[in-house]
Design a protein around this motif. Structure first.
Motif, mmCIF file in Angstrom:
data_model
loop_
_atom_site.group_PDB
_atom_site.id
_atom_site.type_symbol
_atom_site.label_atom_id
_atom_site.label_comp_id
_atom_site.label_asym_id
_atom_site.label_seq_id
_atom_site.Cartn_x
_atom_site.Cartn_y
_atom_site.Cartn_z
ATOM 1 N N SER A 178 -3.798 65.901 54.710
ATOM 2 C CA SER A 178 -4.397 66.985 55.488
ATOM 3 C C SER A 178 -4.989 68.060 54.580
ATOM 4 N N PRO A 183 -8.932 63.742 58.529
ATOM 5 C CA PRO A 183 -8.435 63.737 59.913
ATOM 6 C C PRO A 183 -7.076 63.068 60.014
ATOM 7 N N GLN A 184 -6.301 63.510 61.011
ATOM 8 C CA GLN A 184 -4.931 63.012 61.119
ATOM 9 C C GLN A 184 -4.865 61.511 61.321
#
Length: 286
Positions: A178, A183-184
Motif C-alpha cells: 500500500s 491497489p488493495q
C-alpha cells in the motif's frame, strides 16, 4: 487430608492418564482399521483392479474374466477434478474476501456463520439438496451433479482455511504494498496470496481428502454406471459407490474388490493428509 500441592499433582496425574488412555484408544482403533484394510484388501490389489471395468461376479465360473475398478477410478477422478475446480475458485475468493475486505461487516459475519453451518452439514443432506436442484429439473443423474454435491462439501473447507491462512500473514506485507500506491486487490493477489501459497495448497489438499471418500451425496446425484463413461452429463461410476455396492454383495470376489478399493482410498487419503502436514509446517529460519 492431602495438601494443596499433593491434590494438584493427583489431578494432574489423572488428567494426563486420561489423555494417554484416549491417545492409545485412538491409535489402537486406527491400527485395527489399517490392519483390516491391509489384511483383506491387499490380496485384491493387482493390475486387473486398475485396468478392468466393473463386472458382475465370476464366482464359480473359471472362464470369466474378473472385473476391476477402472471405470470407478476414472469416474471419481472426473468428479473430484470438477468439484475441486469449483471449490477452489469459490473457497479462495470467499476466504480472501472474509479476511481482507468485508469479514467484519454484518454481511461478512453472516457469510462466516453460513460457511460454518455448511462445514458441519451432513453430506446426505447436501446430496438431497443437489438432487432437487440439478437432478429433478434435468430429469437425469449425472457426473456434473455429483461434482457439484462434492463441491458443496469442499468449498467450506477451502473458505475457512483460506481465511485463517491469510489472517496469519504479516500486516507488513500489506503495508509495504500500500505504501507504494498499489491497489488493495493487487496487493492481495501478488503479495499476500504468494506468501500464503503453501497454506492455500494445504487447504485444497484437506478439502480433497474430505470429499474423496464420500458416498451419500453420489447416491442421489451421479447414481453409478457399470460401463466406462467420460460423459459428465450422464450417470457415471464412482469408487465409493462401487465399494458400497460390492461390500453388500453375497459374492466373495466382489467383496474382495470392495476391500481392495477401500484400501486404495485409505492410502490416497492418508498420503494427502501427510503431504498437507508437510506443506503446513513452518520453514525453519536460520
Amino acid at each position: 487430608m492431602f495438601s494443596r500441592v499433593a491434590r494438584r499433582k493427583f489431578y494432574n496425574t489423572v488428567f494426563v492418564g486420561f489423555c494417554v488412555l484416549a491417545t492409545v484408544v485412538a491409535i489402537g482403533a486406527l491400527t485395527l482399521i489399517l490392519w483390516s484394510l491391509l489384511h483383506k484388501g491387499l490380496a485384491g490389489v493387482d493390475a486387473n483392479l486398475f485396468l478392468a471395468d466393473t463386472k458382475s461376479s465370476c464366482q464359480g465360473d473359471s472362464s470369466c474374466a474378473p472385473g476391476g475398478l477402472r471405470n470407478a477410478f476414472i469416474g471419481s477422478a472426473m468428479m473430484l477434478a470438477i468439484a475441486m475446480f469449483i471449490a477452489l475458485a469459490v473457497g479462495i475468493l470467499a476466504g480472501t474476501w472474509l479476511s481482507e475486505f468485508g469479514g467484519e461487516t454484518p454481511y461478512g459475519h453472516a457469510i462466516r456463520f453460513l460457511n460454518d453451518v455448511l462445514l458441519s452439514a451432513p453430506s446426505i443432506l447436501i446430496g438431497v439438496a443437489v438432487w432437487e436442484l440439478l437432478v429433478v429439473p434435468f430429469h437425469g443423474y449425472s457426473a456434473m451433479a455429483g461434482a457439484v454435491a462434492l463441491a458443496f462439501l469442499a468449498a467450506p473447507v477451502v473458505t475457512r482455511t483460506t481465511e485463517d491462512i491469510l489472517a496469519m500473514q504479516s500486516s507488513a506485507l500489506r503495508e509495504a504494498g500500500s505504501a507504494l500506491g498499489t491497489p488493495q486487490w493487487i496487493v492481495v493477489r501478488k503479495i499476500v496470496w504468494k506468501a500464503a501459497g503453501g497454506g492455500l495448497l494445504t487447504g485444497g489438499l484437506l478439502a480433497f481428502a474430505r470429499i474423496s471418500g464420500e458416498t451419500a451425496p453420489l447416491l442421489f446425484t451421479s447414481l453409478g454406471n457399470n460401463l466406462f463413461s467420460l460423459d459428465p452429463f450422464a450417470p457415471i461410476a464412482s469408487l465409493p459407490k462401487v465399494i458400497y455396492d460390492n461390500a453388500l454383495s453375497p459374492y466373495d470376489d466382489l467383496v474382495q474388490i470392495a476391500w481392495a478399493g477401500a484400501l486404495v482410498i485409505a492410502v490416497v487419503v492418508l498420503a494427502i493428509n501427510i503431504l498437507g502436514r508437510i506443506l503446513a509446517r513452518e520453514p525453519k529460519r536460520s
